[in-house]
Design a protein around this motif. Structure first.
Motif, PDB file in Angstrom:
ATOM      1  N   SER A   1      -0.200   8.182  10.405  1.00 59.01           N
ATOM      2  CA  SER A   1      -1.075   7.460   9.481  1.00 59.01           C
ATOM      3  C   SER A   1      -1.760   6.296  10.180  1.00 59.01           C
ATOM      4  O   SER A   1      -2.829   5.852   9.756  1.00 59.01           O
TER       5      SER A   1
ATOM      6  N   ARG B   1      -2.623  10.600   5.604  1.00 59.07           N
ATOM      7  CA  ARG B   1      -2.539   9.649   4.510  1.00 59.07           C
ATOM      8  C   ARG B   1      -3.664   9.874   3.506  1.00 59.07           C
ATOM      9  O   ARG B   1      -4.840   9.972   3.877  1.00 59.07           O
ATOM     10  N   LEU B   2      -3.294   9.959   2.232  1.00 58.59           N
ATOM     11  CA  LEU B   2      -4.297  10.172   1.193  1.00 58.59           C
ATOM     12  C   LEU B   2      -5.107   8.909   0.945  1.00 58.59           C
ATOM     13  O   LEU B   2      -4.593   7.788   1.046  1.00 58.59           O
TER      14      LEU B   2
ATOM     15  N   THR C   1       3.641  10.981  -5.298  1.00 63.92           N
ATOM     16  CA  THR C   1       2.419  10.216  -5.551  1.00 63.92           C
ATOM     17  C   THR C   1       2.392   8.880  -4.836  1.00 63.92           C
ATOM     18  O   THR C   1       1.358   8.213  -4.829  1.00 63.92           O
ATOM     19  N   LYS C   2       3.523   8.483  -4.234  1.00 60.99           N
ATOM     20  CA  LYS C   2       3.582   7.199  -3.547  1.00 60.99           C
ATOM     21  C   LYS C   2       4.660   7.245  -2.479  1.00 60.99           C
ATOM     22  O   LYS C   2       5.530   8.127  -2.477  1.00 60.99           O
TER      23      LYS C   2
ATOM     24  N   THR D   1       1.541  10.298   2.195  1.00 62.06           N
ATOM     25  CA  THR D   1       1.019  11.230   3.191  1.00 62.06           C
ATOM     26  C   THR D   1       1.207  12.658   2.694  1.00 62.06           C
ATOM     27  O   THR D   1       2.074  12.932   1.860  1.00 62.06           O
TER      28      THR D   1
ATOM     29  N   ARG E   1       0.081   4.405  -0.783  1.00 62.57           N
ATOM     30  CA  ARG E   1      -0.573   5.711  -0.715  1.00 62.57           C
ATOM     31  C   ARG E   1       0.262   6.660   0.146  1.00 62.57           C
ATOM     32  O   ARG E   1       0.673   6.305   1.247  1.00 62.57           O
TER      33      ARG E   1
ATOM     34  N   ASP F   1       0.855  -1.179   0.000  1.00 64.64           N
ATOM     35  CA  ASP F   1       0.000   0.000   0.000  1.00 64.64           C
ATOM     36  C   ASP F   1       0.896   1.235   0.000  1.00 64.64           C
ATOM     37  O   ASP F   1       1.469   1.610   1.021  1.00 64.64           O
TER      38      ASP F   1
ATOM     39  N   ASP G   1      -6.435   7.925  -1.908  1.00 63.09           N
ATOM     40  CA  ASP G   1      -6.168   7.327  -3.209  1.00 63.09           C
ATOM     41  C   ASP G   1      -4.770   7.709  -3.680  1.00 63.09           C
ATOM     42  O   ASP G   1      -4.139   8.624  -3.151  1.00 63.09           O
ATOM     43  N   HIS G   2      -4.307   7.006  -4.710  1.00 64.96           N
ATOM     44  CA  HIS G   2      -3.040   7.356  -5.334  1.00 64.96           C
ATOM     45  C   HIS G   2      -3.266   8.548  -6.264  1.00 64.96           C
ATOM     46  O   HIS G   2      -4.034   8.446  -7.226  1.00 64.96           O
TER      47      HIS G   2
END
Length: 277
Positions: free
Chosen positions: A274, A83-84, A144-145, A64, A62, A60, A86-87
């Motif tokens: 998170s 923590r977002l 993005t990740k 922050t 995703r 995972d 979605d990506h």
């Protein structure tokens, strides 16, 4: 320590990566950083986010995003990593900067060297650098990740307080109070002038380590949604400019974080927020 390290280690490279100790990386982290920075589409981009805990090196990824959390008893703005859900397709504009992960062109390092006169200032270091970078035209982005991870738990490893063990507690407290006065001077504006005691004994080279001229302190407060004079968060501050549903969960209550954080005189690590979200 960071001021000395960055001054001694930099050898003219085009980029500078700043991390904390006890940090691990995913494979291809160097290629990922260059790719993420390029996708920001500005030469003044700075990738920055609180790393997730090293225990979360799973599939995972995703990321922050940094957001304001609260003002502490010293009037210092504290940050939180959210923590977002979605990506994101592209790096996400961030209102803030953090010391545990910062990837930027070397021009940022040259424009905003660490202030060596902020001794024993644990909380406040990141706000100092964020203000100075942003007012000089640099923009912050979360990747993005997840690319790197940090061991937030300090059990079984030394911290900077051990280096100060030889100093009398009153000496350390005096250094820290002077550093706080220096930070307050940076936050001063015509609407919120320095306190009388902040004008004295601020240390040398305050102009060199001051704000830039491309953006104002008021612009920064608008972007971050805070008011330094009243030490308050404005509506939407904890969402960092995104819709509330952009995150995994609503932000944790401030009193919950206060229970997790000890005093800044003996600061702990920033917890893996998170896991709270």
């Amino acid at each position: 320590a960071r001021a000395a390290a960055l001054d001694e280690l930099y050898r003219g490279e085009p980029f500078a990566l700043q991390i904390d100790a006890h940090t691990t990386f995913r494979e291809r982290w160097d290629l990922d950083l260059i790719d993420e920075w390029t996708r920001c589409r500005t030469p003044d981009a700075v990738l920055t986010a609180y790393p997730q805990d090293v225990a979360r090196t799973d599939d995972d990824l995703r990321p922050t995003l940094l957001a304001p959390d609260r003002f502490d008893d010293d009037g210092v703005l504290r940050f939180v990593g959210r923590r977002l859900a979605d990506h994101p397709a592209d790096p996400v504009p961030s209102p803030l900067w953090c010391a545990g992960f910062s990837f930027a062109p070397a021009t940022a390092l040259a424009a905003v060297p660490y202030d060596p006169h902020l001794r024993f200032l644990f909380f406040g270091e990141e706000l100092n650098v964020a203000l100075r970078l942003w007012t000089r035209g640099f923009d912050f982005f979360a990747p993005t990740k997840a690319i790197l991870y940090h061991k937030w738990d300090r059990d079984g490893r030394p911290d900077f307080n051990l280096d100060a063990a030889s100093l009398h507690p009153h000496t350390r407290t005096a250094f820290r109070r002077r550093s706080l006065r220096r930070l307050r001077a940076l936050l001063a504006s015509p609407r919120d002038p320095p306190r009388p005691d902040d004008r004295d004994d601020l240390g040398p080279h305050l102009d060199r380590f001051g704000l830039g001229t491309k953006r104002s302190l008021r612009d920064f407060q608008t972007r971050v949604a805070v008011d330094f004079a009243s030490r308050s968060l404005l509506p939407g501050a904890r969402d960092a400019g995104l819709p509330p549903d952009a995150f995994v969960q609503p932000p944790p209550a401030a009193d919950t974080l206060r229970d997790l954080l000890r005093t800044a005189d003996s600061p702990p690590p920033i917890p893996d927020t998170s896991s709270l979200l």
